[in-house]
Design a protein around this motif. Structure first.
Motif, PDB file in Angstrom:
ATOM      1  N   GLU A 285      63.144  39.588  24.397  1.00 32.96           N
ATOM      2  CA  GLU A 285      63.978  40.678  23.902  1.00 32.96           C
ATOM      3  C   GLU A 285      63.730  41.963  24.706  1.00 32.96           C
ATOM      4  O   GLU A 285      64.663  42.713  25.007  1.00 32.96           O
ATOM      5  CB  GLU A 285      63.691  40.918  22.423  1.00 32.96           C
ATOM      6  N   ALA A 286      62.455  42.190  25.052  1.00 32.61           N
ATOM      7  CA  ALA A 286      62.126  43.386  25.829  1.00 32.61           C
ATOM      8  C   ALA A 286      62.731  43.304  27.232  1.00 32.61           C
ATOM      9  O   ALA A 286      63.242  44.301  27.761  1.00 32.61           O
ATOM     10  CB  ALA A 286      60.614  43.551  25.913  1.00 32.61           C
TER      11      ALA A 286
ATOM     12  N   THR B 285      65.435  41.909  28.046  1.00 33.51           N
ATOM     13  CA  THR B 285      66.854  42.221  27.917  1.00 33.51           C
ATOM     14  C   THR B 285      67.065  43.728  27.847  1.00 33.51           C
ATOM     15  O   THR B 285      67.972  44.272  28.467  1.00 33.51           O
ATOM     16  CB  THR B 285      67.439  41.545  26.668  1.00 33.51           C
ATOM     17  N   ARG B 286      66.195  44.433  27.099  1.00 32.29           N
ATOM     18  CA  ARG B 286      66.312  45.890  27.009  1.00 32.29           C
ATOM     19  C   ARG B 286      66.063  46.546  28.365  1.00 32.29           C
ATOM     20  O   ARG B 286      66.690  47.536  28.704  1.00 32.29           O
ATOM     21  CB  ARG B 286      65.308  46.448  25.985  1.00 32.29           C
ATOM     22  N   TYR B 287      65.134  45.991  29.127  1.00 34.85           N
ATOM     23  CA  TYR B 287      64.816  46.541  30.446  1.00 34.85           C
ATOM     24  C   TYR B 287      65.862  46.183  31.506  1.00 34.85           C
ATOM     25  O   TYR B 287      65.816  46.694  32.630  1.00 34.85           O
ATOM     26  CB  TYR B 287      63.456  46.035  30.929  1.00 34.85           C
ATOM     27  N   GLY B 288      66.776  45.268  31.174  1.00 31.57           N
ATOM     28  CA  GLY B 288      67.720  44.795  32.175  1.00 31.57           C
ATOM     29  C   GLY B 288      67.093  43.840  33.159  1.00 31.57           C
ATOM     30  O   GLY B 288      67.592  43.660  34.276  1.00 31.57           O
TER      31      GLY B 288
ATOM     32  N   ASP C  67      66.308  40.520  32.307  1.00 28.82           N
ATOM     33  CA  ASP C  67      66.606  39.120  32.021  1.00 28.82           C
ATOM     34  C   ASP C  67      67.498  38.579  33.148  1.00 28.82           C
ATOM     35  O   ASP C  67      68.068  39.332  33.943  1.00 28.82           O
ATOM     36  CB  ASP C  67      67.312  38.984  30.677  1.00 28.82           C
TER      37      ASP C  67
ATOM     38  N   GLN D 263      71.042  40.039  33.861  1.00 25.47           N
ATOM     39  CA  GLN D 263      71.255  41.427  34.276  1.00 25.47           C
ATOM     40  C   GLN D 263      70.545  41.827  35.569  1.00 25.47           C
ATOM     41  O   GLN D 263      71.048  42.660  36.315  1.00 25.47           O
ATOM     42  CB  GLN D 263      70.769  42.383  33.161  1.00 25.47           C
TER      43      GLN D 263
ATOM     44  N   ARG E 202      67.387  47.812  34.871  1.00 24.39           N
ATOM     45  CA  ARG E 202      68.309  48.941  34.763  1.00 24.39           C
ATOM     46  C   ARG E 202      67.629  50.237  35.190  1.00 24.39           C
ATOM     47  O   ARG E 202      66.412  50.367  35.189  1.00 24.39           O
ATOM     48  CB  ARG E 202      68.855  49.053  33.337  1.00 24.39           C
TER      49      ARG E 202
END
Length: 219
Positions: free
Chosen positions: A9-10, A12-15, A17, A20, A40
């Protein structure tokens, strides 16, 4: 280092995964030198980054980050004719004033290696070598504003009038290669732009109308 062992999940938040992230890999003669996973951007100019094979997430200021665009268009060589001016030995030009042809030849009255341009077309006249050199350098320095491909190019081609070009220039190189550029009509949606095509390519170029003024010269 912000997070030594991020959860899915983290990431994904950081971009970071797989869906992304981007990857930057630098190769040397002995193999991979650098392999970074780029997430990101962060306010202030940083970016979330991982090193491949190491789970920790870092906040990193990446030098030249603005140039790390991942659109193919940003990596395209936009030069119209990718050749050095000194490699060109023949110029043929068709414009509304007629057809002109010039050949670069050794200058018998100059120092060793000196060359000049001669007119090899009709009517006979003595061309200004400096004018031709300046035109050639300007032409080879021009870049396309946009490159249209696929259906977009086909749609533009019908309106571009490239099969009956208003201007055409052909360059012959010392290696006996031929490069050609044909110019068509103006681009309605882009003021100051005209359509062009290289050789028999399928891509349609949007060019500054500077190239028209450069080539549409009379005797």
């Amino acid at each position: 280092r912000l997070d030594p062992r991020p959860s899915p999940e983290a990431l994904t938040r950081y971009g970071l995964d797989e869906a992304q992230r981007a990857e930057l890999v630098l190769h040397g003669q002995q193999g991979v030198l650098v392999h970074l996973l780029l997430g990101r951007r962060i306010a202030g100019g940083g970016r979330f980054v991982q090193r491949a094979g190491i789970p920790g997430v870092y906040r990193v200021r990446v030098p030249g980050d603005a140039r790390l665009s991942f659109r193919p268009e940003d990596w395209r060589d936009r030069r119209l004719l990718a050749v050095a001016a000194e490699e060109v030995e023949r110029v043929e030009l068709d414009n509304r004033h007629g057809r002109f042809a010039f050949q670069r030849l050794p200058d018998g009255d100059g120092p060793p290696g000196a060359e000049h341009w001669e007119n090899v077309g009709e009517p006979a006249f003595r061309p200004a070598s400096r004018t031709l050199d300046t035109m050639l350098e300007s032409l080879l320095g021009l870049e396309s504003r946009q490159v249209l491909q696929g259906p977009e190019a086909e749609e533009a081609r019908s309106a571009a009038k490239l099969d009956e070009p208003r201007l055409a220039v052909r360059l012959g190189t010392r290696r006996k290669a031929t490069l050609s550029l044909r110019l068509g009509g103006r681009v309605p949606s882009s003021p100051g732009s005209i359509y062009g095509v290289l050789d028999e390519g399928s891509e349609v170029l949007l060019l500054s109308d500077t190239v028209e003024r450069l080539l549409d010269k009379d005797l």
